[in-house]
Enzyme design. Structure first.
Site, PDB file in Angstrom:
ATOM      1  N   CYS A  75     -16.215   2.075 -17.906  1.00 36.07           N
ATOM      2  CA  CYS A  75     -15.967   0.995 -16.955  1.00 36.07           C
ATOM      3  C   CYS A  75     -16.604   1.304 -15.593  1.00 36.07           C
ATOM      4  CB  CYS A  75     -14.480   0.683 -16.858  1.00 36.07           C
ATOM      5  SG  CYS A  75     -14.150  -0.930 -16.095  1.00 36.07           S
ATOM      6  N   HIS A 102     -12.839  -0.230 -22.192  1.00 42.60           N
ATOM      7  CA  HIS A 102     -11.901   0.884 -22.005  1.00 42.60           C
ATOM      8  C   HIS A 102     -11.423   1.391 -23.362  1.00 42.60           C
ATOM      9  CE1 HIS A 102     -10.953   0.977 -17.619  1.00 42.60           C
ATOM     10  NE2 HIS A 102     -11.359  -0.292 -17.660  1.00 42.60           N
ATOM     11  N   GLU A 118      -9.707   3.879 -24.018  1.00 41.74           N
ATOM     12  CA  GLU A 118      -8.389   4.519 -23.908  1.00 41.74           C
ATOM     13  C   GLU A 118      -7.240   3.535 -23.902  1.00 41.74           C
ATOM     14  OE1 GLU A 118      -9.500   3.625 -19.606  1.00 41.74           O
ATOM     15  OE2 GLU A 118     -10.505   4.079 -21.490  1.00 41.74           O
TER      16      GLU A 118
END
Length: 222
Positions: A94, A177, A179
């Site tokens: 990002c 993202h 995660e």
């Protein structure tokens, strides 16, 4: 979420979040590399590159074009150029994607907030092995022009430059993202207006990006 198994690689997770209330995405990313050393770049910490086998640059609610009032952003751009010169494996996520491309002469602009699961066109790249096309996207800025020697490896309808890879250095970047999971959905709704649309987190395997990056780091050490 299963943590990656420890290896002898020396890894650094470079945290760039400026809002303490949004640190949870950095925490989630760091949890994927439990043996890595975390670097608070905003607070002035810097990774020692002499022993670094790989680095991960996190997301941030800061904007790359705020460098005039956030001097650490220019420092991180310089770090990216140093990593490229040293050929140290690097993954930008990002904001990390944006700062890496900006560091190499690309452009980043505010394009309006996207906070939802999106379908991406992922190239046949080792970073994306086993990664399905549905990925979590939470961002207001986007790379509108990739940096020098940065090839496109991912695209989405709302962000054509959704992932890049350097042509000669081991540098990969993704706008999404990996995660982010359903575990933080309530926070995403509160903080970014997350929308549940056509997909569910059952469709997501983006966390494989971190396993694949770890494998790429280890391969270079062999």
């Amino acid at each position: 979420m299963t943590a990656l198994r420890s290896t002898a690689s020396t890894l650094y997770v470079v945290r760039s979040e400026v809002d303490p209330d949004c640190e949870y995405h950095c925490d989630a990313l760091a949890s994927r590399f439990p043996d890595a050393t975390e670097i608070d770049f905003v607070a002035g910490e810097r990774p020692p590159l002499e022993d670094a086998d790989g680095l991960v640059l996190t997301g941030s609610t800061a904007a790359v074009y705020e460098a005039d009032r956030r001097p650490w952003i220019a420092d991180q751009e310089a770090l990216v150029r140093d990593l490229v010169d040293r050929e140290i494996p690097t993954l930008g996520v990002c904001f990390g994607h944006q700062v890496a491309n900006a560091a190499l002469g690309g452009a980043v602009e505010n394009v309006g907030t996207t906070a939802t699961l999106v379908e991406a066109d992922l190239a046949d790249d080792p970073l994306f092995e086993g990664v399905d096309s549905v990925v979590p996207a939470v961002h207001g800025d986007a790379v509108t022009e990739s940096g020098e020697n940065m090839d496109l490896i991912a695209a989405a309808d709302h962000a054509p430059v959704f992932g890049t890879r350097h042509r000669s250095a081991p540098l990969w970047t993704v706008q999404f993202h990996p995660e982010i999971t359903a575990a933080v959905r309530d926070r995403l709704v509160e903080d970014f207006g997350w929308e549940s649309k056509s997909f569910s987190f059952d469709d997501v395997s983006a966390e494989r990006v971190f396993e694949n990056f770890r494998a790429l780091v280890d391969e270079r050490r062999e």
